[in-house]
Design a protein around this motif. Structure first.
Motif, mmCIF file in Angstrom:
data_model
loop_
_atom_site.group_PDB
_atom_site.id
_atom_site.type_symbol
_atom_site.label_atom_id
_atom_site.label_comp_id
_atom_site.label_asym_id
_atom_site.label_seq_id
_atom_site.Cartn_x
_atom_site.Cartn_y
_atom_site.Cartn_z
ATOM 1 N N GLU A 37 0.828 -1.203 0.000
ATOM 2 C CA GLU A 37 0.000 0.000 0.000
ATOM 3 C C GLU A 37 0.863 1.253 0.000
ATOM 4 O OE1 GLU A 37 -2.630 -0.193 3.297
ATOM 5 O OE2 GLU A 37 -3.886 -1.783 2.446
ATOM 6 N N VAL A 38 1.951 1.226 0.768
ATOM 7 C CA VAL A 38 2.854 2.378 0.805
ATOM 8 C C VAL A 38 3.453 2.626 -0.577
ATOM 9 C CG1 VAL A 38 5.017 3.250 1.773
ATOM 10 C CG2 VAL A 38 3.355 2.120 3.260
ATOM 11 N N SER A 39 3.844 1.558 -1.260
ATOM 12 C CA SER A 39 4.406 1.705 -2.609
ATOM 13 C C SER A 39 3.400 2.344 -3.556
ATOM 14 C CB SER A 39 4.840 0.341 -3.150
ATOM 15 O OG SER A 39 5.921 -0.178 -2.408
ATOM 16 N N GLU A 43 3.692 6.090 -5.483
ATOM 17 C CA GLU A 43 3.580 6.297 -6.928
ATOM 18 C C GLU A 43 2.642 7.455 -7.252
ATOM 19 O OE1 GLU A 43 2.419 2.725 -8.844
ATOM 20 O OE2 GLU A 43 4.222 1.596 -8.269
ATOM 21 N N GLU A 44 1.627 7.661 -6.413
ATOM 22 C CA GLU A 44 0.632 8.707 -6.654
ATOM 23 C C GLU A 44 0.899 9.963 -5.829
ATOM 24 O OE1 GLU A 44 -2.919 6.733 -5.555
ATOM 25 O OE2 GLU A 44 -2.857 5.276 -7.215
ATOM 26 N N ARG A 52 10.708 7.612 -4.917
ATOM 27 C CA ARG A 52 11.111 6.224 -5.108
ATOM 28 C C ARG A 52 10.951 5.499 -3.781
ATOM 29 N NH1 ARG A 52 16.532 5.699 -8.864
ATOM 30 N NH2 ARG A 52 15.927 7.144 -10.536
ATOM 31 N N HIS A 53 10.510 4.259 -3.850
ATOM 32 C CA HIS A 53 10.334 3.475 -2.630
ATOM 33 C C HIS A 53 11.591 2.650 -2.386
ATOM 34 C CE1 HIS A 53 7.457 0.916 0.040
ATOM 35 N NE2 HIS A 53 8.391 1.552 0.721
ATOM 36 N N THR A 54 12.660 3.334 -2.011
ATOM 37 C CA THR A 54 13.912 2.652 -1.699
ATOM 38 C C THR A 54 13.889 2.167 -0.251
ATOM 39 O OG1 THR A 54 14.980 4.681 -0.943
ATOM 40 C CG2 THR A 54 15.092 4.195 -3.306
#
Length: 474
Positions: A37-39, A43-44, A52-54
Motif C-alpha cells: 500500500e505504501v508503494s 507512486e501517486e 522512489r520506494h527505496t
C-alpha cells in the motif's frame, strides 16, 4: 481416550488463545503498515521530486509511523504553528510550497533543536551560514531559533541552491552538505542525476532526499497509519509576529498581557536571556494573535517621547483577568458550495488549521453534510455571522483594552514613575545621562550606586516630572 482427546483439544485452544490475543490487541492499537500500500501511495504522491520506494525511504516512513509514533504525533500538531509561516515566505519567494516539508527532516518542527555539529533552529543553520544571511548570533540572541527570521533566511538559501543546480534533488543535497560537495560528486559521477551521484556524497546527504520523500509521504498519509496529531495549546496555534526596536523584557510583556511566561518563551525562543536588546535593525516579537491589539497598544505608549508631557504611566495591564479558555471547539455542518480555502480565509486561519482540527491531510475535501470541527472564540462559541457570499464564520475574538496602571513609589507618593530597560554595557551614570536626569536622584529611585554596571535588561524607574520635555531618544 476420549477424555484425553478432549483435554488435549481444549489445551490447544487455550495455547492458541494466549498467542493470538496479544497479536489481535496489538493490531488494534498500533499503526498500520503494509509495504504494498505504501508503494502504491508513493507512486501517486504529489512530491517536489520523483518519489522512489527505496529501502532508505521505507526506513524513514517506518520510523515515523511505527517506531516513533508519539513523537511523530506531537510533531504533526506543530504544523499548525509553523506551516502557515512557511507558506507565507514560500509564496513571497515564489518557491514550491512542498519545501515546507524540509523542516520536518531538519528539526522535526522544533525551533530549539540543536545538532551535535552546532546547527540550530527549524532550518538547522550553522553559525557561519546563518550570519551570511543576516541572522544575528551573540550572547543575547540567536536568530537561528527565531522562526520568522530563520524561515526567511532558509527560503533565500534554498532559492540560491536551486538557481545554482536547476534540480531540487541537487538543491536539497547542497542545502545539507554544501554546494562544493555536490559539485565534486557530479564530477566524480559524470552525471547531474542525484540517484547516480549519491554514492559520492556523505552518508547523511545520501539519505537526505529519501528523508524528504518520507516526510512528504507522512504529511499526506498520516491518517492512513492511524496517527492523530497532538495539537498544541490554542495560543500556540495562532501566533502573530511584529517587529520591535528592542529594549524589551519578555517577562514584563507576559505579565502585562497576563500570558504564562512559558508560552512567551515558546513563541520567542531566540532570546537567550529573556530580553530583546537594542539593535540597529528591528527584532521580532511573537504573541498569541488574540493579544496582538493589546501588545500594539503597549508598544505605541512605552517610549517616553510618545507620552504627552511624560505624565502617563509606563505600565499597562489587561483590564480583566479570566481563567476561561479563550477558544472553544464547535461543529459546523459543511454545506453545498463551501470551499476549504475560502472558508479558512474567512476564518482568518490557514487550511492547515481546518485539516488538523479534523485529523485530515492535505487532500481532504469536506463533503456536504459532513461535520467539521472548528476552534472559535469562547466569547462567541455558537454565534455565527454571515460573511463573504453567505459563508458562516465565527464572530471575531474581542481583545480587552490595556488600561493604565499608575505605579507609586512607596517612599514618596507624589508623581508617577516611567520604566526603562538598561542596554548591554550601560552604567548608572551612562543611563542617567542618556535619560537626562540627575545621577544622585536616579540612584536613589533605584537603590543603585554611581557608576554601577547594570545587567542588560534590568528595569529601572525614573520620575516622570524629572525627565526633560525634549525626548532623550529623539
Amino acid at each position: 481416550m476420549k477424555r484425553r482427546t478432549v483435554r488435549k483439544y481444549f489445551s490447544l485452544i487455550f495455547l492458541l488463545g494466549l498467542l493470538v490475543s496479544p497479536a489481535l490487541e496489538t493490531g488494534a492499537t498500533e499503526p498500520v503498515y503494509q509495504r504494498e500500500e505504501v508503494s502504491q501511495r508513493l507512486e501517486e504522491l504529489p512530491c517536489l521530486i520523483q518519489p522512489r520506494h527505496t529501502s532508505a525511504v521505507d526506513g524513514y516512513i517506518k520510523g515515523y509511523v511505527l517506531r516513533r509514533k508519539e513523537k511523530t504525533e506531537a510533531m504533526l500538531g506543530r504544523m499548525l504553528t509553523y506551516f502557515p509561516l512557511f507558506e507565507h515566505f514560500l509564496r513571497q519567494h515564489r518557491l514550491p510550497e512542498e519545501l515546507k516539508y524540509l523542516a520536518i527532516v531538519e528539526s522535526a518542527l522544533n525551533p530549539t533543536a540543536v545538532s551535535s555539529a552546532g546547527a540550530a533552529g527549524l532550518w538547522q543553520f550553522m553559525p557561519e551560514t546563518g550570519r551570511s544571511y543576516g541572522l544575528r548570533i551573540n550572547r543575547y540572541v540567536d536568530e537561528r531559533l527565531d522562526p520568522w527570521r530563520s524561515t526567511e533566511a532558509a527560503m533565500r538559501h534554498l532559492a540560491k541552491q536551486y538557481d545554482r543546480f536547476g534540480s531540487w534533488e541537487l538543491a536539497l543535497a547542497a542545502y545539507n552538505s554544501g554546494a562544493g560537495r555536490v559539485h565534486r560528486a557530479m564530477r566524480a559521477a559524470r552525471s547531474r542525476n542525484f540517484w547516480r551521484l549519491m554514492r559520492y556524497l556523505p552518508r547523511e546527504t545520501r539519505n537526505y532526499v529519501p528523508a524528504f520523500i518520507a516526510a512528504t509521504y507522512l504529511v499526506h498519509h498520516f491518517a492512513d497509519h492511524r496517527l492523530q496529531p497532538q495539537l498544541p495549546p490554542s495560543d500556540l496555534q495562532f501566533p502573530a509576529t511584529v517587529e520591535v526596536r528592542g529594549n524589551l523584557s519578555l517577562k514584563e510583556i507576559a505579565e502585562l498581557l497576563r500570558l504564562p511566561y512559558e508560552t512567551m518563551q515558546l513563541l520567542n525562543p531566540a532570546y537567550k536571556k529573556g530580553f530583546i536588546p537594542q539593535g540597529s535593525r528591528p527584532y521580532t516579537l511573537t504573541v498569541p494573535r488574540r493579544l496582538l491589539p493589546a501588545l500594539q497598544h503597549f508598544l505605541s505608549t512605552r517610549r517616553p517621547d510618545a507620552l504627552p508631557d511624560y505624565k502617563a504611566p509606563a505600565v499597562f495591564l489587561l483590564e480583566e483577568e479570566s481563567s476561561a479558555p479563550p477558544y472553544e471547539s464547535v461543529e459546523y455542518r459543511w454545506e453545498e458550495g463551501d470551499e476549504l480555502l475560502a472558508f479558512a480565509d474567512a476564518l482568518e486561519v490557514s487550511p492547515w488549521h481546518l485539516r488538523l482540527w479534523n485529523g485530515k491531510g492535505p487532500s481532504w475535501a469536506p463533503q456536504p453534510g459532513e461535520k467539521v470541527r472548528l476552534l472559535v472564540p469562547a466569547e462567541h462559541p455558537i454565534v455565527l455571522a454571515p460573511r463573504r457570499q453567505g459563508l458562516l464564520v465565527p464572530a471575531p475574538l474581542p481583545t480587552p483594552p490595556l488600561q493604565p496602571l499608575p505605579l507609586k513609589n512607596r517612599s514618596d507618593s507624589e508623581g508617577d514613575f516611567l520604566f526603562f530597560f538598561a542596554e548591554p554595557g550601560e552604567t548608572t551614570r551612562i543611563l542617567a545621562r542618556k535619560l537626562g536626569v540627575d545621577l544622585d536622584a536616579f540612584c536613589r529611585w533605584n537603590d543603585l550606586q554611581p557608576n554601577q554596571l547594570l545587567d542588560a535588561g534590568r528595569k529601572v524607574r525614573v520620575r516622570a516630572e524629572a525627565l526633560p520635555r525634549q525626548a532623550p531618544f529623539d
